[in-house]
Design an enzyme around this catalytic site. Structure first.
Site, mmCIF file in Angstrom:
data_model
loop_
_atom_site.group_PDB
_atom_site.id
_atom_site.type_symbol
_atom_site.label_atom_id
_atom_site.label_comp_id
_atom_site.label_asym_id
_atom_site.label_seq_id
_atom_site.Cartn_x
_atom_site.Cartn_y
_atom_site.Cartn_z
ATOM 1 N N SER A 62 38.294 39.657 38.490
ATOM 2 C CA SER A 62 38.789 39.578 37.110
ATOM 3 C C SER A 62 38.079 40.467 36.124
ATOM 4 O O SER A 62 38.504 40.548 34.971
ATOM 5 C CB SER A 62 38.699 38.141 36.607
ATOM 6 O OG SER A 62 39.705 37.408 37.213
ATOM 7 N N SER A 328 32.387 34.005 48.165
ATOM 8 C CA SER A 328 33.079 33.312 47.077
ATOM 9 C C SER A 328 33.589 31.983 47.634
ATOM 10 O O SER A 328 33.598 31.774 48.846
ATOM 11 C CB SER A 328 34.267 34.151 46.567
ATOM 12 O OG SER A 328 35.217 34.293 47.619
HETATM 13 C C1 LIG Z 1 37.897 32.832 37.506
HETATM 14 C C2 LIG Z 1 37.767 34.292 37.845
HETATM 15 N N1 LIG Z 1 39.056 34.872 38.029
HETATM 16 C C3 LIG Z 1 39.242 35.968 38.813
HETATM 17 O O1 LIG Z 1 38.343 36.726 39.117
HETATM 18 C C4 LIG Z 1 40.587 36.000 39.511
HETATM 19 C C5 LIG Z 1 41.029 37.383 39.859
HETATM 20 N N2 LIG Z 1 40.407 35.215 40.721
HETATM 21 C C6 LIG Z 1 40.857 33.953 40.805
HETATM 22 O O2 LIG Z 1 41.592 33.467 39.991
HETATM 23 C C7 LIG Z 1 40.402 33.171 42.028
HETATM 24 C C8 LIG Z 1 41.449 33.190 43.132
HETATM 25 C C9 LIG Z 1 40.971 32.348 44.308
HETATM 26 C C10 LIG Z 1 39.707 32.879 44.886
HETATM 27 C C11 LIG Z 1 39.176 32.021 46.054
HETATM 28 N N3 LIG Z 1 39.167 30.599 45.763
HETATM 29 C C12 LIG Z 1 39.926 29.736 46.472
HETATM 30 O O3 LIG Z 1 40.669 30.081 47.371
HETATM 31 C C13 LIG Z 1 39.800 28.293 46.068
HETATM 32 N N4 LIG Z 1 40.623 27.423 46.905
HETATM 33 C C14 LIG Z 1 37.738 32.445 46.286
HETATM 34 O O4 LIG Z 1 36.828 31.716 45.847
HETATM 35 O O5 LIG Z 1 37.535 33.533 46.850
HETATM 36 C C15 LIG Z 1 36.976 34.878 36.725
HETATM 37 O O6 LIG Z 1 37.532 35.250 35.705
HETATM 38 O O7 LIG Z 1 35.782 34.886 36.929
#
Ligand SMILES: C[C@@H](NC(=O)[C@@H](C)NC(=O)CCCC[C@H](NC(=O)C[NH3+])C(=O)[O-])C(=O)O
Length: 351
Positions: A62, A328
């Site tokens: 992100s 992650s």
């Molecule tokens: C919140 C975060 N957002 C981002 O970076 C966006 C691009 N990523 C996500 O929304 C996480 C998607 C799942 C990842 C997966 N998690 C799962 O699959 C959970 N069941 C993982 O942890 O790799 C930010 O702004 O820091």
């Protein structure tokens, strides 16, 4: 007042704690003026045993949202897009509510649900199902629109990747170019970010790069090498590749006024609280963290399978830090790794 010197012992302790929590490797790279301080722990490749390397490229998740915001605000400055105008003015019929404005997307106040919650409800199966898929923007928006909205437009902050997928659509509509071209000509080239690239839908990280390892939901299950994927499930919300140095160059150039016109930078930095403690804020595609020593840092976090990133800088851009762990899920990285911010920007804890 000048910041206290970075406490590299505390930074390294945070990296060691991140490994103790399950990360194969972790690093932090701090720039101040021309000086660079870095700390690394563990491995960037579990097969070869290669050590973490602060020069290596990785997926920034992100943190991409801040790149997309910069491009959009440049288009606002060029009068091609307005912030307080319905998204449907530019993308007729896309959203079910004409009250959702461009600004609502950048502040996560649109009420559009985040399709990744369902997509990754089961972490490893969800990842394996999409890692080689190529989605169109519309497909991702449709996934969101199939779910109830989370609130009225403008009502409250609710983080949603859908918002920045729509930002990608707005950029492509307003410029007639793929977002990759706009990132290149408006940010990557001018700042000479040699390690930064948007290669969607390619799955490789070219050159020297860190392997990312996804932690499964089941405790004790082996980590999954998630380095190669399209990140098509995120695109303009999370598919950028970069390096610690480039992210620090980017964030300090941003707050230094080199990328966005002053009035629009002010709006980017106009924050609303996102946590009860009142120490975490969100502006336009940008986070602010207020640290224990009273210093505020600006930047973004990133979570993509196998990589967790903090990319932050001081308000004057004089000191920047990129911290990354190559795992992650299950909060393995965020908490322990987050302590690098205190070490980097608050220095030695008072005795
Ligand atoms: C919140 C975060 N957002 C981002 O970076 C966006 C691009 N990523 C996500 O929304 C996480 C998607 C799942 C990842 C997966 N998690 C799962 O699959 C959970 N069941 C993982 O942890 O790799 C930010 O702004 O820091």
């Amino acid at each position: 007042p000048a910041l206290p010197a970075a406490d590299m012992e505390a930074v390294d302790q945070a990296l060691r704690n991140t490994l103790a929590a399950g990360a194969p490797g972790a690093l932090a790279r701090i720039t101040e003026g021309g000086r660079v301080l870095s700390a690394t722990e563990g491995v960037s490749d579990k097969v070869t045993g290669a050590a973490m390397d602060p020069r290596a490229r990785f997926r920034i998740g992100s943190v991409t949202k801040t790149f997309s915001t910069v491009v959009l605000l440049q288009l606002v400055n060029e009068k091609k897009i307005e912030l307080d105008v319905p998204v449907n003015r530019y993308l007729p019929g896309l959203l079910p509510d004409d009250r959702i404005t461009v600004r609502h997307l950048l502040t996560h106040r649109s009420g559009l649900s985040d399709y990744t919650n369902a997509m990754f409800d089961k972490t490893v199966p969800g990842f394996e199902a999409v890692r080689n898929r190529v989605f169109g923007y519309q497909e991702l928006v449709n996934l969101s629109l199939a779910e109830p909205r989370t609130g009225e437009p403008g009502a409250s902050y609710q983080y949603s990747n859908t918002n920045f997928v729509v930002v990608g659509m707005l950029i492509e509509k307003a410029t007639g170019n793929p977002v990759a071209k706009e990132y290149e000509r408006r940010i990557i080239k001018p700042l000479k970010l040699r390690d930064t690239a948007y290669v969607h839908p390619g799955t490789q990280i070219s050159g020297l790069h860190t392997h990312g390892y996804l932690t499964p939901d089941e405790a004790g299950a082996p980590l999954v090498d998630s380095t190669e994927q399209t990140v098509s499930w995120a695109q303009s919300a999370g598919a950028m590749i970069s390096s610690p140095a480039d992210l620090s160059t980017f964030m300090s150039a941003l707050v230094g006024g080199k990328l966005v016109a002053p009035k629009l930078l002010d709006q980017m930095l106009t924050m609303t609280p996102t946590d009860a403690a009142g120490t975490r804020f969100y502006g336009l595609g940008l986070r602010r963290y207020d640290l224990s020593c009273g210093t505020s840092v600006y930047g973004h976090t990133g979570t993509v399978q196998g990589f967790y990133t903090y990319a932050f800088t001081t308000r004057d851009g004089k000191r920047s830090m990129t911290a990354m762990a190559n795992t992650s899920n299950r909060g393995v990285a965020n908490t322990a790794l987050g302590a690098t911010l205190e070490g980097a920007f608050c220095g030695k804890k008072p005795a």
